[in-house]
Design a protein around this motif. Structure first.
Motif: not given
Length: 248
Positions: A146-157, A111-121
């Motif tokens: 936005g759509d750019v990953i900032t953390q974790p470091a292995e995926y940042a940018g 079972r996979f569960e994904a959760e994406v919080t709404d954008f915060q200003p």
């Protein structure tokens, strides 16, 4: 548009013998796939569209049947080499990829569960968090601007969208599954910031032909299914009637 909260998606995959059943539910969709196989190839592929955003989504399961005969692979990216996913329902196609992966693995349930919080200003264009749980355990978390990953470091940018089928092929099968699921959750969550019921047809959205209902032959007749959106209070509420320990 929704009140502040989070997009939520659950996927349950159950494999036993020559059969795999996979179900998906989120704010906008409720789909299912059943794969019957001989241990090497897909013998029969049946799909179910229970709740969907466009009237033409109901036709997408029939299109998926064209994948019968496909070789099983434990890697979810393998199916993308066999067919053009843009000619299919995006969510059904990727659910089928997960089902085929389970068929190659053998008996088992996940079972996979994904959760994406709404954008915060905030700069540059909103910040949010995407999390993926596998059998209740947090296995992947992204902080995004936005759509750019900032953390974790292995995926940042990297953008969430950068984890397409070619990129996924570079990861081991389990991690590729997680990245594919969370990428799609992030992309689908954008719909929470739109009044999607305001578009009478898929063509009215002016989007690229990235799925079955957005294909030129289908978009103009893809009528909006008003009232198909759901709001979920927590991850456990999705697919609550689906048992992860049974293939029935």
């Amino acid at each position: 548009m929704h009140a502040a909260g989070a997009f939520r998606r659950a996927i349950v995959i159950r494999g036993h013998g020559d059969r795999v059943v996979a179900d998906l539910e989120d704010d906008f969709h409720r789909f299912g796939v059943t794969v019957t196989h001989d241990g090497h190839r897909v013998v029969r592929l049946e799909a179910r569209a229970v709740r969907y955003p466009w009237a033409t989504c109901l036709e997408a399961p029939a299109a998926l049947a064209a994948l019968e005969g496909t070789a099983l692979s434990a890697h979810p990216a393998a199916l993308f080499r066999q067919a053009d996913p843009r000619l299919h329902c995006t969510h059904l196609f990727e659910l089928a990829a997960l089902a085929l992966s389970q068929a190659a693995r053998g008996d088992g349930a996940r079972r996979f569960e994904a959760e994406v919080t709404d954008f915060q200003p905030g700069p540059p264009d909103g910040r949010h968090t995407a999390r993926l749980f596998e059998d209740g355990v947090l296995v992947l978390e992204w902080r995004l601007a936005g759509d750019v990953i900032t953390q974790p470091a292995e995926y940042a940018g990297r953008s969430a969208a950068s984890f397409g089928s070619r990129a996924l092929a570079d990861f081991e099968p389990g991690q590729a599954e997680r990245l594919m699921i969370l990428r799609r959750a992030v992309q689908t969550a954008r719909g929470r910031g739109m009044d999607v019921d305001a578009f009478p047809t898929a063509a009215a959205m002016g989007r690229r032909a990235d799925c079955y209902s957005l294909q030129p032959a289908n978009a103009a007749r893809a009528r909006r299914v008003i009232g198909s959106i759901r709001e979920w209070p927590d991850r456990q509420s999705l697919l609550a009637s689906v048992s992860s320990d049974s293939s029935s």
